[in-house]
Scaffold this motif. Structure first.
Motif, PDB file in Angstrom:
ATOM      1  N   GLY A 137     -13.197 -16.072   5.330  1.00  0.00           N
ATOM      2  CA  GLY A 137     -11.753 -16.247   5.312  1.00  0.00           C
ATOM      3  C   GLY A 137     -11.262 -16.679   6.672  1.00  0.00           C
ATOM      4  N   SER A 138     -10.004 -16.965   6.748  1.00  0.00           N
ATOM      5  CA  SER A 138      -9.457 -17.445   8.015  1.00  0.00           C
ATOM      6  C   SER A 138      -8.389 -16.502   8.564  1.00  0.00           C
ATOM      7  CB  SER A 138      -8.871 -18.851   7.818  1.00  0.00           C
ATOM      8  OG  SER A 138      -7.864 -18.809   6.825  1.00  0.00           O
ATOM      9  N   LEU A 139      -8.479 -15.242   8.224  1.00  0.00           N
ATOM     10  CA  LEU A 139      -7.503 -14.273   8.732  1.00  0.00           C
ATOM     11  C   LEU A 139      -7.810 -13.919  10.182  1.00  0.00           C
ATOM     12  CD1 LEU A 139      -7.439 -11.825   5.711  1.00  0.00           C
ATOM     13  CD2 LEU A 139      -5.759 -13.569   6.266  1.00  0.00           C
ATOM     14  N   PRO A 140      -6.801 -13.734  10.998  1.00  0.00           N
ATOM     15  CA  PRO A 140      -7.032 -13.344  12.398  1.00  0.00           C
ATOM     16  C   PRO A 140      -7.228 -11.834  12.543  1.00  0.00           C
ATOM     17  CG  PRO A 140      -4.707 -13.687  12.024  1.00  0.00           C
ATOM     18  CD  PRO A 140      -5.402 -14.041  10.728  1.00  0.00           C
ATOM     19  N   ILE A 141      -7.943 -11.245  11.598  1.00  0.00           N
ATOM     20  CA  ILE A 141      -8.076  -9.792  11.541  1.00  0.00           C
ATOM     21  C   ILE A 141      -8.834  -9.222  12.745  1.00  0.00           C
ATOM     22  CG2 ILE A 141     -10.223  -9.688  10.192  1.00  0.00           C
ATOM     23  CD1 ILE A 141      -7.173  -7.665   9.284  1.00  0.00           C
ATOM     24  N   GLN A 142      -9.689 -10.018  13.396  1.00  0.00           N
ATOM     25  CA  GLN A 142     -10.471  -9.509  14.520  1.00  0.00           C
ATOM     26  C   GLN A 142      -9.591  -9.139  15.702  1.00  0.00           C
ATOM     27  OE1 GLN A 142     -10.151 -12.734  13.956  1.00  0.00           O
ATOM     28  NE2 GLN A 142      -9.798 -13.682  15.929  1.00  0.00           N
ATOM     29  N   LEU A 143      -8.355  -9.616  15.737  1.00  0.00           N
ATOM     30  CA  LEU A 143      -7.465  -9.283  16.852  1.00  0.00           C
ATOM     31  C   LEU A 143      -7.068  -7.809  16.851  1.00  0.00           C
ATOM     32  CD1 LEU A 143      -5.096 -12.385  16.743  1.00  0.00           C
ATOM     33  CD2 LEU A 143      -6.980 -11.951  18.337  1.00  0.00           C
ATOM     34  N   PHE A 144      -6.938  -7.222  15.682  1.00  0.00           N
ATOM     35  CA  PHE A 144      -6.463  -5.836  15.608  1.00  0.00           C
ATOM     36  C   PHE A 144      -7.442  -4.844  16.231  1.00  0.00           C
ATOM     37  CE2 PHE A 144      -3.955  -8.021  12.419  1.00  0.00           C
ATOM     38  CZ  PHE A 144      -2.677  -7.594  12.756  1.00  0.00           C
ATOM     39  N   PRO A 145      -8.726  -4.869  15.870  1.00  0.00           N
ATOM     40  CA  PRO A 145      -9.612  -3.900  16.524  1.00  0.00           C
ATOM     41  C   PRO A 145      -9.817  -4.196  18.006  1.00  0.00           C
ATOM     42  CG  PRO A 145     -10.866  -5.328  15.064  1.00  0.00           C
ATOM     43  CD  PRO A 145      -9.415  -5.626  14.841  1.00  0.00           C
ATOM     44  N   ARG A 146      -9.773  -5.467  18.361  1.00  0.00           N
ATOM     45  CA  ARG A 146      -9.993  -5.826  19.767  1.00  0.00           C
ATOM     46  C   ARG A 146      -8.806  -5.410  20.633  1.00  0.00           C
ATOM     47  NH1 ARG A 146     -11.547 -11.855  20.754  1.00  0.00           N
ATOM     48  NH2 ARG A 146      -9.527 -12.018  19.793  1.00  0.00           N
ATOM     49  N   ILE A 147      -7.590  -5.604  20.167  1.00  0.00           N
ATOM     50  CA  ILE A 147      -6.403  -5.295  20.965  1.00  0.00           C
ATOM     51  C   ILE A 147      -5.974  -3.834  20.793  1.00  0.00           C
ATOM     52  CG2 ILE A 147      -3.938  -5.800  21.245  1.00  0.00           C
ATOM     53  CD1 ILE A 147      -4.667  -8.733  20.512  1.00  0.00           C
ATOM     54  N   LEU A 148      -5.931  -3.375  19.540  1.00  0.00           N
ATOM     55  CA  LEU A 148      -5.443  -2.017  19.269  1.00  0.00           C
ATOM     56  C   LEU A 148      -6.525  -0.952  19.347  1.00  0.00           C
ATOM     57  CD1 LEU A 148      -3.073  -2.803  16.268  1.00  0.00           C
ATOM     58  CD2 LEU A 148      -2.482  -2.552  18.682  1.00  0.00           C
ATOM     59  N   LYS A 149      -7.791  -1.381  19.365  1.00  0.00           N
ATOM     60  CA  LYS A 149      -8.934  -0.456  19.458  1.00  0.00           C
ATOM     61  C   LYS A 149      -8.967   0.525  18.280  1.00  0.00           C
ATOM     62  CE  LYS A 149      -9.968  -2.010  23.604  1.00  0.00           C
ATOM     63  NZ  LYS A 149     -10.375  -3.359  23.607  1.00  0.00           N
ATOM     64  N   ILE A 150      -8.667   0.007  17.098  1.00  0.00           N
ATOM     65  CA  ILE A 150      -8.731   0.821  15.887  1.00  0.00           C
ATOM     66  C   ILE A 150      -9.534   0.058  14.825  1.00  0.00           C
ATOM     67  CG2 ILE A 150      -6.568   2.054  16.299  1.00  0.00           C
ATOM     68  CD1 ILE A 150      -5.229   0.112  14.334  1.00  0.00           C
ATOM     69  N   PRO A 151     -10.171   0.787  13.914  1.00  0.00           N
ATOM     70  CA  PRO A 151     -10.915   0.101  12.858  1.00  0.00           C
ATOM     71  C   PRO A 151      -9.971  -0.638  11.906  1.00  0.00           C
ATOM     72  CG  PRO A 151     -11.244   2.492  12.761  1.00  0.00           C
ATOM     73  CD  PRO A 151     -10.274   2.214  13.858  1.00  0.00           C
ATOM     74  N   VAL A 152     -10.460  -1.713  11.340  1.00  0.00           N
ATOM     75  CA  VAL A 152      -9.680  -2.528  10.417  1.00  0.00           C
ATOM     76  C   VAL A 152     -10.506  -2.724   9.154  1.00  0.00           C
ATOM     77  CG1 VAL A 152      -8.661  -4.803  10.064  1.00  0.00           C
ATOM     78  CG2 VAL A 152      -8.502  -3.704  12.289  1.00  0.00           C
ATOM     79  N   PHE A 153      -9.837  -2.756   8.024  1.00  0.00           N
ATOM     80  CA  PHE A 153     -10.533  -2.977   6.763  1.00  0.00           C
ATOM     81  C   PHE A 153      -9.722  -3.927   5.902  1.00  0.00           C
ATOM     82  CE2 PHE A 153      -7.714   0.609   6.256  1.00  0.00           C
ATOM     83  CZ  PHE A 153      -7.088   0.346   5.056  1.00  0.00           C
ATOM     84  N   LEU A 154     -10.423  -4.646   5.061  1.00  0.00           N
ATOM     85  CA  LEU A 154      -9.796  -5.505   4.060  1.00  0.00           C
ATOM     86  C   LEU A 154     -10.314  -5.076   2.705  1.00  0.00           C
ATOM     87  CD1 LEU A 154     -10.170  -9.056   5.633  1.00  0.00           C
ATOM     88  CD2 LEU A 154      -8.083  -7.740   5.396  1.00  0.00           C
ATOM     89  N   VAL A 155      -9.433  -4.933   1.769  1.00  0.00           N
ATOM     90  CA  VAL A 155      -9.821  -4.597   0.400  1.00  0.00           C
ATOM     91  C   VAL A 155      -9.315  -5.740  -0.481  1.00  0.00           C
ATOM     92  CG1 VAL A 155      -9.672  -2.925  -1.466  1.00  0.00           C
ATOM     93  CG2 VAL A 155      -9.626  -2.134   0.907  1.00  0.00           C
TER      94      VAL A 155
END
Length: 80
Positions: A22-40
């Motif tokens: 996919g092309s979501l910029p989801i990797q920014l959230f764990p890198r900047i916010l330092k929290i786990p991210v999930f997609l369902v």
């Protein structure tokens, strides 16, 4: 918590995949916010996302709504 919520919404245990394309910029959230991210993804393989004949199974959509509500309920309970 995510597995429990999706199991309740869909009535079966989820299939866990480390990541999906996919092309979501989801990797920014764990890198900047330092929290786990999930997609369902609440989509079926034949939905033809972003194509002229895109479709959505309403029963599957409602299962996703139930799973999302359950996830929020479980997260709220854990926060208290």
């Amino acid at each position: 918590i995510i597995k429990e919520a999706t199991s309740k919404g869909f009535g079966v245990n989820p299939v866990l995949v480390p990541r999906l394309g996919g092309s979501l910029p989801i990797q920014l959230f764990p890198r900047i916010l330092k929290i786990p991210v999930f997609l369902v993804p609440y989509a079926l393989p034949d939905e033809n996302n972003h194509s002229p004949n895109e479709n959505l199974d309403l029963d599957y959509f409602m299962s996703g709504v139930i799973a999302s509500v359950e996830l929020l309920r479980l997260l709220a309970r854990k926060a208290n």
